[in-house]
Design an enzyme around this catalytic site. Structure first.
Site, PDB file in Angstrom:
ATOM      1  N   HIS A  97       0.179  11.243 -22.232  1.00 19.24           N
ATOM      2  CA  HIS A  97      -0.853   9.997 -21.870  1.00 19.24           C
ATOM      3  C   HIS A  97      -0.503   9.695 -20.340  1.00 19.24           C
ATOM      4  O   HIS A  97       0.897   9.928 -20.037  1.00 19.24           O
ATOM      5  CB  HIS A  97      -0.652   9.199 -22.759  1.00 19.24           C
ATOM      6  CG  HIS A  97      -1.696   8.958 -24.036  1.00 19.24           C
ATOM      7  ND1 HIS A  97      -1.409  10.017 -25.012  1.00 19.24           N
ATOM      8  CD2 HIS A  97      -2.838   8.508 -24.445  1.00 19.24           C
ATOM      9  CE1 HIS A  97      -2.348  10.198 -26.097  1.00 19.24           C
ATOM     10  NE2 HIS A  97      -3.262   9.079 -25.618  1.00 19.24           N
ATOM     11  N   SER A 139      -7.422   6.054 -26.483  1.00 26.36           N
ATOM     12  CA  SER A 139      -5.958   5.795 -26.030  1.00 26.36           C
ATOM     13  C   SER A 139      -5.749   5.792 -24.588  1.00 26.36           C
ATOM     14  O   SER A 139      -4.992   5.329 -23.871  1.00 26.36           O
ATOM     15  CB  SER A 139      -4.845   6.453 -26.712  1.00 26.36           C
ATOM     16  OG  SER A 139      -5.439   7.892 -26.523  1.00 26.36           O
TER      17      SER A 139
END
Length: 310
Positions: free
Chosen positions: A291, A56
């Protein structure tokens, strides 16, 4: 008349930052490498067949402009920004949220093994992988739960993570060896993980609602990220001394003061653990939690670009 729901201020700022980062991608990737125009001209066409591998953090999970809902892959990822700079004739992005090193050689759900994208003609490979082998997401979840119960998590997870670091080192060596075998002419860039947390956990105290972690666990999770990066950097260095065309791109140092607890939101390149829902404003976990945001991916791309141009 259909009314469009107005997004929250944080969501609007994030969207604007991502659009601005993507628009500026090519020229900012060139920054620091001499004249932007000259660097862009020399970069275009330098690589003909580019394959992006990874999880990811490579896929751009949580960013807009998604191209694959299953893998949460985005055209705003660092890999896509590199492709925009180099303009290869062939660009294969097989990054996928949730990928482990097992995903290189085995199907991940409906997704083919990532190494299937490699050919003898591949001349550039970027990869960010290993965090899910370490179980970082599960560890972060354990630490959040522990904090909610008034506890810390380090004592319960440290022994397991230490053992898994050796596993990650072994798998990283295997990964570099196999990429080199399948694509012997490829330049391989092992792109490290960015800094998510500050070393001083107390810096997250003002953001407890969005970063619900004990101060000592914040510092520990930062330590884990550093150890993962050092482990992979050492493997890459050893592989390079053995003749492999691999270089490690250190993104952690570029995020030194751009972690999720940076007080200036404009300088924050990592999304917090909990973010406001665009419709309700309620804090929740999203695919982009912990993230890089759009600017974060731009800076990861820039570090990889600098390695390739250096």
């Amino acid at each position: 008349m259909t009314r469009t729901r107005r997004r929250s201020a944080p969501a609007r700022r994030a969207a604007v930052a991502t659009v601005a980062a993507t628009a500026a991608g090519v020229s900012l990737l060139s920054a620091g490498a001499g004249s932007a125009q000259a660097a862009d001209a020399s970069a275009a066409g330098a690589y003909k067949h580019y394959v992006a591998l990874g999880d990811s953090y490579a896929a751009g999970t949580g960013l807009p402009q998604a191209t694959n809902d299953t893998c949460k892959r985005s055209t705003s990822s660092y890999a896509s920004l590199l492709a925009a700079a180099y303009k290869p004739a062939v660009f294969k992005d097989v990054t996928c949220s949730g990928a482990t090193t097992k995903s290189l050689w085995n199907k991940q759900g409906s997704q083919a093994p990532q190494v299937n994208a490699l050919t003898k003609d591949t001349d550039l490979v970027t990869v960010t992988l290993g965090g899910n082998d370490l179980g970082f997401t599960e560890t972060l979840t354990q630490c959040v739960v522990a904090s909610q119960l008034g506890n810390t998590c380090k004592a319960s997870v440290a022994k397991t993570l230490d053992a898994k670091l050796d596993y990650v080192a072994s798998r990283t060596r295997d990964m570099i060896t196999d990429i080199s075998r399948r694509s012997p002419n490829a330049r391989i860039v092992l792109v490290g993980y960015p800094r998510l947390f500050p070393a001083d956990g107390s810096r997250c105290a003002p953001y407890k609602a969005q970063v619900p972690l004990a101060a000592s666990d914040v510092a520990y999770l930062d330590q884990v990220t550093r150890e993962l990066n050092v482990t992979q950097a050492l493997v890459a260095h050893q592989a390079k001394t053995e003749g492999k065309k691999v270089t490690y791109a250190d993104t952690y140092s570029a995020f030194t003061d751009a972690h999720m607890c940076q007080s200036d939101a404009a300088k924050r390149w990592i999304n917090p653990v909990l973010t406001p829902n665009a419709s309700t404003g309620k804090l929740t976990v999203t695919s982009g939690s912990a993230h890089p945001n759009g600017v974060g991916h731009l800076m990861m791309g820039r570090k990889a670009y600098q390695v390739l141009q250096g």
